[in-house]
Design a protein around this motif. Structure first.
Motif, PDB file in Angstrom:
ATOM      1  N   UNK A 320      -4.944  54.493  28.510  1.00 13.15           N
ATOM      2  CA  UNK A 320      -4.498  53.125  28.728  1.00 13.15           C
ATOM      3  C   UNK A 320      -3.204  53.172  29.540  1.00 13.15           C
ATOM      4  N   UNK A 321      -3.242  52.591  30.738  1.00 10.04           N
ATOM      5  CA  UNK A 321      -2.080  52.545  31.616  1.00 10.04           C
ATOM      6  C   UNK A 321      -1.377  51.208  31.409  1.00 10.04           C
ATOM      7  N   UNK A 394     -22.793  58.019  25.253  1.00  9.75           N
ATOM      8  CA  UNK A 394     -23.758  56.960  24.973  1.00  9.75           C
ATOM      9  C   UNK A 394     -23.104  55.642  24.579  1.00  9.75           C
ATOM     10  N   UNK A 395     -21.979  55.709  23.860  1.00 10.65           N
ATOM     11  CA  UNK A 395     -21.323  54.487  23.402  1.00 10.65           C
ATOM     12  C   UNK A 395     -20.855  53.625  24.566  1.00 10.65           C
ATOM     13  N   UNK A 396     -20.682  54.242  25.739  1.00 10.00           N
ATOM     14  CA  UNK A 396     -20.210  53.499  26.911  1.00 10.00           C
ATOM     15  C   UNK A 396     -21.351  52.846  27.680  1.00 10.00           C
ATOM     16  N   UNK A 397     -22.575  52.970  27.192  1.00  6.36           N
ATOM     17  CA  UNK A 397     -23.720  52.362  27.849  1.00  6.36           C
ATOM     18  C   UNK A 397     -24.543  53.375  28.611  1.00  6.36           C
ATOM     19  N   UNK A 398     -25.793  53.036  28.865  1.00  5.10           N
ATOM     20  CA  UNK A 398     -26.725  53.967  29.502  1.00  5.10           C
ATOM     21  C   UNK A 398     -26.261  54.372  30.893  1.00  5.10           C
ATOM     22  N   UNK A 399     -25.693  53.440  31.651  1.00  3.30           N
ATOM     23  CA  UNK A 399     -25.274  53.750  33.025  1.00  3.30           C
ATOM     24  C   UNK A 399     -24.131  54.755  33.021  1.00  3.30           C
ATOM     25  N   UNK A 400     -23.182  54.607  32.084  1.00  2.00           N
ATOM     26  CA  UNK A 400     -22.062  55.541  32.001  1.00  2.00           C
ATOM     27  C   UNK A 400     -22.502  56.896  31.469  1.00  2.00           C
ATOM     28  N   UNK A 412     -22.832  45.477  31.568  1.00  2.00           N
ATOM     29  CA  UNK A 412     -22.275  44.703  30.443  1.00  2.00           C
ATOM     30  C   UNK A 412     -21.944  45.555  29.223  1.00  2.00           C
ATOM     31  N   UNK A 413     -22.781  46.545  28.924  1.00  2.00           N
ATOM     32  CA  UNK A 413     -22.510  47.403  27.767  1.00  2.00           C
ATOM     33  C   UNK A 413     -21.219  48.199  27.973  1.00  2.00           C
ATOM     34  N   UNK A 414     -21.025  48.693  29.184  1.00  2.14           N
ATOM     35  CA  UNK A 414     -19.801  49.442  29.505  1.00  2.14           C
ATOM     36  C   UNK A 414     -18.576  48.535  29.410  1.00  2.14           C
ATOM     37  N   UNK A 415     -18.663  47.354  29.976  1.00  3.63           N
ATOM     38  CA  UNK A 415     -17.528  46.434  29.957  1.00  3.63           C
ATOM     39  C   UNK A 415     -17.172  46.011  28.533  1.00  3.63           C
ATOM     40  N   UNK A 416     -18.191  45.807  27.695  1.00  2.00           N
ATOM     41  CA  UNK A 416     -17.933  45.414  26.310  1.00  2.00           C
ATOM     42  C   UNK A 416     -17.235  46.542  25.550  1.00  2.00           C
ATOM     43  N   UNK A 417     -17.702  47.780  25.726  1.00  2.00           N
ATOM     44  CA  UNK A 417     -17.073  48.904  25.043  1.00  2.00           C
ATOM     45  C   UNK A 417     -15.657  49.129  25.571  1.00  2.00           C
ATOM     46  N   UNK A 418     -15.486  48.940  26.866  1.00  7.63           N
ATOM     47  CA  UNK A 418     -14.161  49.100  27.453  1.00  7.63           C
ATOM     48  C   UNK A 418     -13.179  48.074  26.873  1.00  7.63           C
ATOM     49  N   UNK A 444      -4.628  48.633  32.003  1.00  9.03           N
ATOM     50  CA  UNK A 444      -5.834  49.170  32.631  1.00  9.03           C
ATOM     51  C   UNK A 444      -6.316  50.370  31.835  1.00  9.03           C
ATOM     52  N   UNK A 445      -7.610  50.427  31.556  1.00  8.58           N
ATOM     53  CA  UNK A 445      -8.179  51.532  30.787  1.00  8.58           C
ATOM     54  C   UNK A 445      -9.033  52.421  31.680  1.00  8.58           C
ATOM     55  N   UNK A 446      -8.770  53.725  31.628  1.00 13.02           N
ATOM     56  CA  UNK A 446      -9.631  54.717  32.274  1.00 13.02           C
ATOM     57  C   UNK A 446     -10.475  55.386  31.202  1.00 13.02           C
ATOM     58  N   UNK A 447     -11.758  55.565  31.475  1.00 14.90           N
ATOM     59  CA  UNK A 447     -12.706  56.107  30.510  1.00 14.90           C
ATOM     60  C   UNK A 447     -13.202  57.474  30.982  1.00 14.90           C
ATOM     61  N   UNK A 448     -13.995  58.171  30.158  1.00  9.34           N
ATOM     62  CA  UNK A 448     -14.587  59.426  30.640  1.00  9.34           C
ATOM     63  C   UNK A 448     -15.431  59.236  31.904  1.00  9.34           C
ATOM     64  N   UNK A 449     -16.066  58.077  32.051  1.00  9.13           N
ATOM     65  CA  UNK A 449     -16.845  57.822  33.264  1.00  9.13           C
ATOM     66  C   UNK A 449     -15.932  57.734  34.486  1.00  9.13           C
ATOM     67  N   UNK A 450     -14.720  57.216  34.296  1.00 13.49           N
ATOM     68  CA  UNK A 450     -13.743  57.178  35.390  1.00 13.49           C
ATOM     69  C   UNK A 450     -13.390  58.596  35.821  1.00 13.49           C
ATOM     70  N   UNK A 451     -13.095  59.442  34.846  1.00 15.41           N
ATOM     71  CA  UNK A 451     -12.760  60.837  35.135  1.00 15.41           C
ATOM     72  C   UNK A 451     -13.897  61.522  35.872  1.00 15.41           C
TER      73      UNK A 451
END
Length: 555
Positions: A320-321, A394-400, A412-418, A444-451
């Protein structure tokens, strides 16, 4: 370069990726007379040492939070000095009386430089564990010192001397940290205080070895510092060494495949279809990705393929920045906050639970580099709140969760978890720091998908390998394919900025058949300062690394 590598090609060596390992290796190949090309798939050079800017006001580090062992004989300063960069990167020392603050329920401790002072602080807040803490520190300080000696001085040492000088490392180095906790009969509070900075290497006491923990703690207890101007100063200076000595660095160049024939590399294929030839290819990608994706498992021995398929990476991070319109009085530059026993927190991660982070690392760039105006406006605070999260995405959504997923940012699943995780991180940060939400100017939040998107790391982890075959095993930079090397945090040289840089100089030493690290630690300067470019008025390290936003501009 060894004669075995001398074949016709466009370049003497191609380096895939521009993290600290790749840039350091390329720098030493360039200053020793080799035509080297660095290819970076992102738009900015630096990997986890790069920065990004927001709102024309804040500059955030992606991965450089602090660096240890930065004294006159420090490892990273020696590596930079050997490239003639000593005057281009300045390290601002953090408070030797407390560069880290460890906070547990009912316990608060400032971590000082030096193993003896560290032990005094520990026994002062945990008197009931005095004897166990004394034994723990005796083991870890010995292992840390022996590992550093082996790294810097063991070239050419006789086997008998090696065994004599590294006896504690041999006995304890590859046992788990949990094993040492049990051996010393330490309480839950003592274990948490000792492993409080485990986020520096991304795994818990049951996975981390004593060698890993000891080397990281020894690194920081030799003195913590921060590069003046931010992490991008490191990568920008390395780019200057590479290009000043005839090398080339290119951004937005994604390598699709490493080209191999008859067990030897001969170049790379870009996703544009362009082929580039070289008898040496150095991959700064992590080891599993190098074996399974870039090169292809058909070119490796079955044991290596098995290890690559079953490898476990360090935990990924959420970061979290935060920008505030005021400073937070009484807050040190680094806060390690734990709401309960550290081993319980890691067991929850192993079980896939991440309802609310129970351990966070909070790092204030505005406190570590107060004179760099780009970090934040006057009177503001710039800090990051970091927590490890479960390995499955998986918790970040199928696309992530899909390694090839590109559209996750709009899922939407990623945005909701974020959104959920952002709120949970804020709640934990306010437990640690007190209320600050009403003063937020940037969040601003960076996630494992961002990395994973920026560095293409396996599982979105910034820490490299947690498990490669047996406990504590990590590969060297050489591989079973002639002319192919791997650098970075997946190698045996350790994690973090310095570990990655050490992998780079070690790899260059293997390619050139020279003990480069002992040479430069002994004072050798291989780079020519006259070849380095001038830094004119308004010079910007991010711009020098391909970034488009000048200091004070938007990204």
């Amino acid at each position: 370069m060894n004669d075995e590598h001398r074949t016709p090609g466009d370049w003497d060596a191609i380096v895939i990726g521009s993290g600290m390992g790749g840039l350091t290796c390329a720098g030493y190949l360039a200053v020793t007379g080799h035509r080297v090309l660095v290819l970076e798939q992102a738009g900015v050079v630096g990997g986890n040492s790069h920065v990004f800017r927001r709102r024309s006001a804040y500059e955030f580090d992606a991965g450089v939070h602090y660096i240890g062992d930065c004294g006159p004989d420090g490892v990273l300063p020696s590596i930079l000095r050997g490239l003639a960069l000593e005057d281009r990167v300045t390290f601002r020392a953090m408070d030797p009386d407390g560069f880290d603050e460890v906070v547990l329920p009912g316990l608060r401790m400032l971590v000082p430089t030096g193993w003896d002072r560290y032990l005094d602080r520990l026994t002062g807040v945990l008197p009931q564990d005095k004897e166990g803490l004394r034994e723990f520190v005796e083991v870890c300080s010995s292992v840390g010192a022996e590992m550093r000696w082996a790294l810097l001085s063991a070239a050419g040492a006789e086997p008998a001397e090696m065994m004599r000088r590294t006896a504690t490392m041999m006995a304890w180095g590859r046992r788990s940290l949990h094993h040492l906790f049990e051996h010393c009969a330490l309480s839950a509070d003592a274990r948490t205080a000792l492993a409080a900075q485990a986020l520096n290497y991304g795994i818990g006491p049951e996975e981390a070895t004593v060698g890993m923990h000891a080397s990281v703690m020894d690194h920081y207890l030799r003195g913590a510092a921060y590069p003046v101007g931010g992490g991008q100063m490191l990568s920008a200076s390395l780019v200057e060494a590479i290009t000043g000595h005839g090398g080339t660095v290119r951004v937005r160049q994604r390598v699709e495949r490493v080209l191999v024939e008859d067990g030897r590399v001969y170049g790379v294929l870009l996703d544009s279809g362009e082929e580039l030839r070289a008898p040496v290819v150095v991959s700064n990608a992590d080891y599993p990705r190098t074996v399974l994706e870039l090169v292809g498992e058909e070119h490796f021995a079955p044991p290596i393929v098995k290890r690559a398929r079953t490898a476990v990476m360090g935990h990924p991070l959420v970061v979290l920045y935060v920008g505030l319109d005021r400073e937070l009085p009484g807050t040190g530059p680094n806060v390690w906050w734990h709401g309960g026993p550290v081993e319980d927190a890691f067991r929850e991660l192993a079980d896939g639970r991440f309802d609310s982070p129970q351990s966070v690392f909070i790092s204030f760039a505005s406190a570590k580099d107060p004179d760099t105006a780009a970090i934040r406006p006057p009177g503001h605070a710039n800090f990051q709140v970091m927590a490890l999260c479960p390995r499955p995405l998986d918790a970040w959504g199928a696309a992530a969760a899909d390694p090839d997923g590109e559209g996750y940012r709009r899922d939407p699943a990623y945005l909701a978890e974020k959104e959920r995780v952002t709120e949970a991180m804020l709640a934990t940060a306010e437990r640690a720091l007190g209320p600050f939400r009403s003063h937020i100017t940037h969040l601003e939040l960076a996630t494992p998908a961002t990395q994973r998107r920026y560095t293409r790391s396996t599982g979105g982890s910034p820490f490299g390998l947690a498990r490669w075959g047996g406990t504590g095993a990590r590969p060297d930079t050489r591989t079973g394919v002639k002319g192919l090397y791997v650098v970075g945090q997946s190698t045996r040289y350790g994690s973090g900025i310095t570990g990655a840089a050490v992998s780079g100089i070690a790899c260059a030493g293997q390619i050139t058949d020279r003990p480069l690290l002992p040479e430069v630690h002994g004072g050798a300067v291989l780079g020519d300062p006259r070849l380095l470019p001038e830094r004119g008025a308004g010079w910007d390290p991010l711009h020098a690394c391909g970034g488009r936003a000048p200091r004070g501009g938007s990204r």
